[in-house]
Write a protein that holds these residues in place. Structure first.
Motif, short mmCIF file in Angstrom:
data_model
loop_
_atom_site.label_atom_id
_atom_site.label_comp_id
_atom_site.label_asym_id
_atom_site.label_seq_id
_atom_site.Cartn_x
_atom_site.Cartn_y
_atom_site.Cartn_z
N HIS A 226 0.84 -1.28 -0.04
CA HIS A 226 0.05 -0.08 0.01
C HIS A 226 0.87 1.09 -0.06
O HIS A 226 1.97 1.14 0.42
CB HIS A 226 -1.17 0.02 1.09
CG HIS A 226 -2.07 -0.99 1.23
ND1 HIS A 226 -3.18 -0.96 0.44
CD2 HIS A 226 -2.15 -2.41 1.81
CE1 HIS A 226 -3.93 -1.98 0.46
NE2 HIS A 226 -3.12 -2.83 1.50
N SER A 227 0.20 2.39 -0.52
CA SER A 227 0.99 3.42 -0.69
C SER A 227 0.96 4.33 0.64
O SER A 227 0.37 5.60 0.78
CB SER A 227 0.51 4.29 -1.77
OG SER A 227 0.69 3.56 -3.16
N LYS A 228 1.45 3.85 1.76
CA LYS A 228 1.24 4.36 2.97
C LYS A 228 2.23 4.00 4.10
O LYS A 228 2.85 2.79 3.90
CB LYS A 228 -0.09 4.59 3.68
CG LYS A 228 -0.60 3.10 4.00
CD LYS A 228 -1.94 3.26 4.49
CE LYS A 228 -2.60 1.91 4.67
NZ LYS A 228 -3.89 1.75 5.30
N VAL A 229 2.70 4.87 4.97
CA VAL A 229 3.58 4.16 5.88
C VAL A 229 2.54 3.52 6.85
O VAL A 229 1.58 3.46 6.84
CB VAL A 229 4.12 5.43 6.65
CG1 VAL A 229 5.02 6.26 5.73
CG2 VAL A 229 3.33 6.47 7.31
N LYS A 230 3.61 2.88 7.77
CA LYS A 230 2.83 1.93 8.75
C LYS A 230 3.15 2.44 10.22
O LYS A 230 2.25 2.20 11.20
CB LYS A 230 3.22 0.34 8.80
CG LYS A 230 2.80 -0.37 7.63
CD LYS A 230 3.15 -1.64 7.68
CE LYS A 230 2.40 -2.54 6.40
NZ LYS A 230 2.78 -3.75 6.40
N ARG A 231 4.13 2.67 10.62
CA ARG A 231 4.32 3.21 11.94
C ARG A 231 5.76 4.29 12.02
O ARG A 231 6.66 4.34 11.19
CB ARG A 231 5.00 1.94 12.60
CG ARG A 231 6.30 1.44 12.14
CD ARG A 231 6.50 0.04 12.72
NE ARG A 231 5.77 -0.77 12.24
CZ ARG A 231 5.58 -1.76 11.08
NH1 ARG A 231 6.88 -1.25 10.42
NH2 ARG A 231 5.01 -2.44 10.76
N PRO A 232 5.71 5.10 13.13
CA PRO A 232 6.91 6.00 13.25
C PRO A 232 8.48 5.08 13.58
O PRO A 232 8.20 3.99 14.08
CB PRO A 232 6.53 6.78 14.54
CG PRO A 232 4.93 6.67 14.57
CD PRO A 232 4.91 5.27 13.95
N GLY A 233 9.53 5.87 12.66
CA GLY A 233 10.72 4.94 12.92
C GLY A 233 11.05 4.36 11.74
O GLY A 233 12.24 4.08 11.57
N ASP A 234 10.10 3.93 10.62
CA ASP A 234 10.40 3.51 9.38
C ASP A 234 11.14 4.56 8.66
O ASP A 234 11.15 5.62 8.84
CB ASP A 234 9.23 3.06 9.03
CG ASP A 234 8.68 1.67 9.51
OD1 ASP A 234 9.23 1.08 10.27
OD2 ASP A 234 7.66 1.29 9.06
N VAL A 235 12.08 4.02 7.65
CA VAL A 235 13.06 4.81 7.12
C VAL A 235 12.41 4.76 5.71
O VAL A 235 11.91 3.98 4.94
CB VAL A 235 14.36 4.11 6.79
CG1 VAL A 235 15.43 4.94 6.23
CG2 VAL A 235 14.93 3.95 8.44
N TYR A 236 12.67 6.14 5.07
CA TYR A 236 12.26 6.42 3.63
C TYR A 236 13.68 6.10 2.82
O TYR A 236 14.78 6.63 3.05
CB TYR A 236 12.07 7.96 3.49
CG TYR A 236 10.56 8.20 3.74
CD1 TYR A 236 9.61 7.41 4.09
CD2 TYR A 236 10.23 9.70 3.53
CE1 TYR A 236 8.30 7.71 4.27
CE2 TYR A 236 8.95 10.14 3.65
CZ TYR A 236 7.91 9.15 3.91
OH TYR A 236 6.61 9.52 4.29
N ILE A 237 13.53 5.30 1.66
CA ILE A 237 14.52 5.18 0.86
C ILE A 237 14.40 5.25 -0.56
O ILE A 237 13.41 5.14 -1.00
CB ILE A 237 15.14 3.29 1.03
CG1 ILE A 237 15.42 3.17 2.47
CG2 ILE A 237 16.13 3.13 -0.12
CD1 ILE A 237 15.90 1.55 2.56
N TYR A 238 15.29 6.08 -1.02
CA TYR A 238 15.20 6.77 -2.50
C TYR A 238 15.89 5.77 -3.31
O TYR A 238 16.98 5.50 -2.97
CB TYR A 238 15.61 8.11 -2.46
CG TYR A 238 15.86 9.11 -3.70
CD1 TYR A 238 16.89 8.31 -4.72
CD2 TYR A 238 15.37 10.15 -3.88
CE1 TYR A 238 17.23 8.83 -5.61
CE2 TYR A 238 15.39 10.67 -5.02
CZ TYR A 238 16.46 10.15 -5.93
OH TYR A 238 16.65 10.98 -7.20
N ALA A 239 15.25 5.37 -4.38
CA ALA A 239 16.02 4.50 -5.05
C ALA A 239 15.71 4.87 -6.71
O ALA A 239 14.48 5.31 -6.97
CB ALA A 239 15.39 3.11 -4.97
#
Length: 409
Positions: A226-239
């Protein structure tokens, strides 16, 4: 007329929108390429007056991306909600970057369709090619393998006399040939076939051809992303590809009327496609998903980082902190707002648990695709874009409070 409203503040400019009159608000929108109406500019002005501070150029650009016709369908959303969104609602598994419907007991099929009209009208080869690239990413966002493309195309009459063409309009035969070449070359080089299409000629399309691009993909039910985050603390990775100045103001340009100087004024709004980078990017993203390493995923299409970072966080009920100095750049001396809204192609943003970051980066490295952490999910409801010296803080609710304009047609 408006130069005195700009004040340098580190890497950004503060804009004194608070004391701008109506004429200056219109000129601000026009000169910055925001494509916002006076009514919308006054709404922004009122907001910052209540907050008692001056917005930065980055903030105004971010609002313009989210409020563009391309990103929020402000003039058609009323009708979409009334007549379209409830059709077969019980059969739709997800309606995000692409639609998801059950295929069989183990699989969903994923479908996306959009248009790339304005870019194709002024640069038909690149406009059509990047339309294909974007629709492939929309299907990939859901964790699906793209398997086929479809392209319904509409042009003016091929026997139109040159002297009958409006100023600044390219001949339908030229548009037709170059659009088809763009679709062919991008699809072939990325390895996804075009299996169906339509070509229609009518004089009403002379001034604005319609270049529709569609893609279908397949995904196992337990691998749907899904196009959404799940929880604080997760990391955004640019690829994927690096960020440059191509595609800046792509979505705001698409919200404007075409005119005889559109090519001269807006050619840089057309993105530059790179299918050779896209093909391994697809494989790397799918491998990460297959191994259960992806918490959320979205492509950097319309609005670039501005929209993707905000939308992922907003849909998950969180905020995000993004470090612009970590974004891989193709050009030197890019301004923070340019990095934030660039629509350079072949870029994906993955949301990954912190403990899985190393494995994800190793996968992209094996596919020879550049990948780097650029931010993280936070609990507070802010989108924070950090450029080394300045923090551009804004509540995500404001960025996404898109006006729905009810019009009578």
């Amino acid at each position: 007329m408006i130069r005195q409203l700009f004040t340098k503040d580190g890497y950004v400019h503060r804009i004194d929108i608070l004391r701008a009159n109506d004429a200056q608000l219109v000129e601000l929108s026009k000169s910055m390429g925001l494509a916002l109406s006076l009514q919308e500019m006054k709404k922004i002005q009122d907001y910052f007056k209540k907050r008692g501070r001056l917005p930065s150029d980055l903030e105004l650009e971010a609002i313009a991306q989210s409020w563009s016709e391309h990103c929020c369908y402000k003039s058609s959303k009323y009708f979409l909600r009334q007549y379209v969104y409830n059709i077969a609602k019980d059969k739709i598994v997800a309606r995000e970057d692409a639609g998801v419907i059950e295929f069989d007991e183990k699989h969903y099929y994923v479908v996306a369709l959009e248009s790339h009209n304005h870019p194709s009208a002024i640069e038909p080869y690149g406009g059509a090619a990047t339309g294909i690239g974007g629709i492939l990413r929309d299907v990939l966002c859901m964790g699906a393998q793209p398997i086929a493309l479809v392209d319904p195309l509409f042009f003016g009459m091929p026997d139109t006399k040159y002297e009958e063409l409006p100023k600044g309009v390219k001949h339908p035969r030229y548009l037709f040939r170059r659009v088809v070449e763009g679709i062919r070359d991008y699809g072939n080089r990325v390895g996804i076939p075009t299996v169906a299409g339509q070509v229609y000629f009518h004089k009403s399309y002379t001034g604005n051809c319609l270049v529709n691009v569609g893609c279908i993909g397949i995904v196992e039910k337990n691998k749907l992303v899904h196009s959404k985050v799940k929880r604080p603390g997760d990391v955004y990775i640019y690829a994927g590809g690096r960020t440059g100045r191509d595609g800046i103001h792509g979505v705001t340009f698409a919200s404007e009327e075409l005119h005889e100087k559109s090519e001269e004024k807006s050619i840089t709004a057309v993105q530059l496609g790179d299918p050779i980078t896209k093909e391994p990017l697809i494989h790397a993203c799918l491998e990460c998903n297959e191994k259960g390493l992806v918490e959320g995923m979205k492509d950097m299409g319309g609005g670039g980082l501005s929209c993707v970072c905000s939308e992922l966080a907003y849909e998950g009920g969180c905020g995000a902190e993004v470090y612009l100095e970590k974004v891989p750049l193709r050009e030197e001396d890019m301004k923070p707002w340019e990095i934030w809204v660039s629509e350079s192609q072949e870029r994906m943003l993955l949301v990954v648990k912190e403990e899985n970051v190393k494995e994800v980066l190793n996968i992209f490295d094996r596919w020879d695709v550049e990948a780097v952490p650029i931010g993280k999910v936070i609990e507070e409801p802010f989108i924070i874009a950090e450029d080394g010296l300045n923090l551009q803080r804004e509540k995500k609710k404001w960025i996404f409070r898109c006006q729905m304009l009810r019009k009578c047609y």
